[in-house]
Design an enzyme around this catalytic site. Structure first.
Site, PDB file in Angstrom:
ATOM      1  N   SER A  95       0.865  -1.188   0.000  1.00 34.66           N
ATOM      2  CA  SER A  95       0.000   0.000   0.000  1.00 34.66           C
ATOM      3  C   SER A  95       0.897   1.231   0.000  1.00 34.66           C
ATOM      4  CB  SER A  95      -0.892   0.019   1.245  1.00 34.66           C
ATOM      5  OG  SER A  95      -1.594  -1.179   1.367  1.00 34.66           O
ATOM      6  N   LYS A 170      -7.078   1.866  -2.877  1.00 37.55           N
ATOM      7  CA  LYS A 170      -6.693   1.302  -1.570  1.00 37.55           C
ATOM      8  C   LYS A 170      -6.673   2.400  -0.490  1.00 37.55           C
ATOM      9  CE  LYS A 170      -4.734  -1.435   1.489  1.00 37.55           C
ATOM     10  NZ  LYS A 170      -5.563  -2.328   2.297  1.00 37.55           N
ATOM     11  N   LYS A 239       0.304   4.764   8.604  1.00 38.88           N
ATOM     12  CA  LYS A 239       0.953   5.058   7.305  1.00 38.88           C
ATOM     13  C   LYS A 239      -0.110   5.272   6.221  1.00 38.88           C
ATOM     14  CE  LYS A 239       1.907   1.675   4.824  1.00 38.88           C
ATOM     15  NZ  LYS A 239       1.271   0.898   3.753  1.00 38.88           N
TER      16      LYS A 239
HETATM   17  P1  NAD Z   1       5.347  -6.848   7.211  1.00 39.99           P
HETATM   18  O1  NAD Z   1       6.241  -5.827   7.830  1.00 39.99           O
HETATM   19  O2  NAD Z   1       4.831  -7.974   8.040  1.00 39.99           O
HETATM   20  O3  NAD Z   1       6.095  -7.495   5.933  1.00 39.99           O
HETATM   21  C1  NAD Z   1       6.986  -6.808   5.109  1.00 39.99           C
HETATM   22  C2  NAD Z   1       8.135  -7.751   4.752  1.00 39.99           C
HETATM   23  O4  NAD Z   1       9.019  -7.097   3.841  1.00 39.99           O
HETATM   24  C3  NAD Z   1       8.985  -8.161   5.961  1.00 39.99           C
HETATM   25  O5  NAD Z   1       9.039  -9.570   6.076  1.00 39.99           O
HETATM   26  C4  NAD Z   1      10.359  -7.563   5.660  1.00 39.99           C
HETATM   27  O6  NAD Z   1      11.433  -8.343   6.147  1.00 39.99           O
HETATM   28  C5  NAD Z   1      10.335  -7.516   4.144  1.00 39.99           C
HETATM   29  N1  NAD Z   1      11.310  -6.587   3.589  1.00 39.99           N
HETATM   30  C6  NAD Z   1      11.531  -5.292   3.961  1.00 39.99           C
HETATM   31  N2  NAD Z   1      12.550  -4.771   3.238  1.00 39.99           N
HETATM   32  C7  NAD Z   1      12.948  -5.749   2.377  1.00 39.99           C
HETATM   33  C8  NAD Z   1      13.968  -5.826   1.389  1.00 39.99           C
HETATM   34  N3  NAD Z   1      14.783  -4.794   1.141  1.00 39.99           N
HETATM   35  N4  NAD Z   1      14.106  -6.979   0.701  1.00 39.99           N
HETATM   36  C9  NAD Z   1      13.323  -8.047   0.957  1.00 39.99           C
HETATM   37  N5  NAD Z   1      12.341  -8.033   1.896  1.00 39.99           N
HETATM   38  C10 NAD Z   1      12.169  -6.907   2.593  1.00 39.99           C
HETATM   39  O7  NAD Z   1       4.147  -6.035   6.571  1.00 39.99           O
HETATM   40  P2  NAD Z   1       2.679  -6.578   6.113  1.00 39.99           P
HETATM   41  O8  NAD Z   1       1.724  -6.428   7.235  1.00 39.99           O
HETATM   42  O9  NAD Z   1       2.852  -7.897   5.422  1.00 39.99           O
HETATM   43  O10 NAD Z   1       2.309  -5.438   5.057  1.00 39.99           O
HETATM   44  C11 NAD Z   1       2.954  -5.358   3.788  1.00 39.99           C
HETATM   45  C12 NAD Z   1       2.207  -4.349   2.932  1.00 39.99           C
HETATM   46  O11 NAD Z   1       0.854  -4.785   2.763  1.00 39.99           O
HETATM   47  C13 NAD Z   1       2.141  -2.942   3.536  1.00 39.99           C
HETATM   48  O12 NAD Z   1       2.308  -1.994   2.513  1.00 39.99           O
HETATM   49  C14 NAD Z   1       0.734  -2.886   4.136  1.00 39.99           C
HETATM   50  O13 NAD Z   1       0.228  -1.569   4.176  1.00 39.99           O
HETATM   51  C15 NAD Z   1      -0.044  -3.765   3.177  1.00 39.99           C
HETATM   52  N6  NAD Z   1      -1.238  -4.442   3.743  1.00 39.99           N
HETATM   53  C16 NAD Z   1      -1.148  -5.079   4.949  1.00 39.99           C
HETATM   54  C17 NAD Z   1      -2.283  -5.745   5.455  1.00 39.99           C
HETATM   55  C18 NAD Z   1      -2.254  -6.474   6.790  1.00 39.99           C
HETATM   56  O14 NAD Z   1      -3.338  -6.882   7.274  1.00 39.99           O
HETATM   57  N7  NAD Z   1      -1.104  -6.688   7.415  1.00 39.99           N
HETATM   58  C19 NAD Z   1      -3.484  -5.752   4.705  1.00 39.99           C
HETATM   59  C20 NAD Z   1      -3.513  -5.121   3.457  1.00 39.99           C
HETATM   60  C21 NAD Z   1      -2.370  -4.466   2.991  1.00 39.99           C
END
Ligand code: NAD
Length: 299
Positions: A95, A170, A239
């Protein structure tokens, strides 16, 4: 088709799992080795760097925390865009702001790479079940190319418009989630202070006009269960509200409800709740008013 998946966090690990289970040859990477190991155990292949992954695949998906990290993964040192073969498609499912996606798409186009946005809604439960709603911003041809993989990740795959329009959709959705959750929190605490039982409030609201996803997804599973491990982290919801504020300034649209809501999440983060599920925002009112909306302890 060789598929790559970068970012195997709360959402990405389930989404990548569903891609593997659908039979796609899948290459993965994350900063956290334990997350990579989970996917490798299911049959995915690990690429030691994001660039190695980018060079290997036809379509690369990213599910990363925020726009700054997406930009750095794409264009920073060891950036993905420098390693992609011409004709590769990158699908950012994080997002982020439409402007971030449009900027990345421009850099990608200079290298003969397609870059599109496909953010999701449905939370970790929807990610695990493969029932996410996916909002795609892309040209028709690129949408058609990636749709078979998206079918493995979500249930409703909607082509919203051109590049960045998935992100805009979104942002609009998550403004409402943020406001609904904050409104639910103050309403439940008011109800409890008036003497209403939480279970009764759930039963009535869930079949009445005050119903919302915030109620059905968050009240029993998180608030009443006293289980605030995310889920959807408060910091991530915050965010998303900052993205709404950026868009409101750019478009000159006043968003007083979202601004009020933002102040509530700021209080919650100042109180140390940023890493908890966004439903922990209710603790602000609970602490102020001396009540807790929890299920009775058994025994
Ligand atoms: P999260 O922090 O659990 O996962 C992000 C992952 O990215 C982590 O495992 C991290 O290690 C990895 N990462 C970061 N930098 C990296 C790099 N340079 N190379 C490789 N991997 C890297 O976050 P999330 O909750 O899974 O959310 C991810 C996205 O999805 C966000 O943008 C969030 O807004 C969106 N989102 C989340 C949800 C939810 O319910 N959690 C729902 C819809 C959308």
């Amino acid at each position: 088709m060789k598929v790559g998946f970068i970012g195997l966090g709360r959402m990405g690990k389930h989404m990548a799992t569903n891609v593997v289970k659908a039979g796609f040859e899948t290459y993965v990477n994350d900063l956290v080795p334990a997350l990579v190991d989970q996917l490798v155990a299911l049959g995915a292949k690990h690429c030691p760097t994001n660039q190695a992954l980018a060079a290997e695949v036809d379509v690369a998906f990213t599910m990363l925390p925020n726009g700054a990290i997406v930009e750095s993964v794409m264009c920073g040192p060891e950036g993905v865009l420098a390693a992609c073969k011409p004709g590769t498609v990158i699908v950012d499912m994080s997002s982020v702001a439409p402007a971030t996606t449009q900027k990345m798409a421009k850099v990608a186009a200079e290298r003969g790479v397609k870059y599109i946005d496909a953010p999701v809604s449905g939370g970790t439960a929807g990610a695990e079940a493969g029932t996410l709603t996916i909002m795609v911003g892309a040209d028709d041809e690129t949408f058609a190319r990636v749709e078979p993989v998206l079918q493995a990740i979500g249930k409703r795959i909607q082509h919203i418009g051109g590049v960045g329009m998935g992100d805009a959709m979104k942002i609009v959705n998550n403004m409402l989630l943020g406001a609904n959750m904050a409104s639910l929190a103050e309403a439940l605490v008011l109800g409890a202070k008036c003497g209403l039982d939480p279970e009764t409030m759930y039963e009535i609201i869930s079949t009445s006009s005050g119903n919302s996803y915030a109620l059905t997804a968050k009240m029993k599973k998180f608030i009443m269960a006293d289980a605030f491990e995310p889920g959807f982290a408060m910091d991530v919801q915050y965010k998303d509200l900052t993205l709404a504020q950026e868009a409101s300034r750019a478009m000159q649209v006043p968003i007083p409800m979202s601004n009020a809501c933002m102040a509530v999440y700021e209080q919650a983060r100042a109180a140390g709740l940023g890493g908890e599920d966004m439903s922990a925002v209710i603790k602000i009112w609970e602490r102020l008013c001396g009540v807790e909306i929890r299920a009775p302890k058994e025994g």
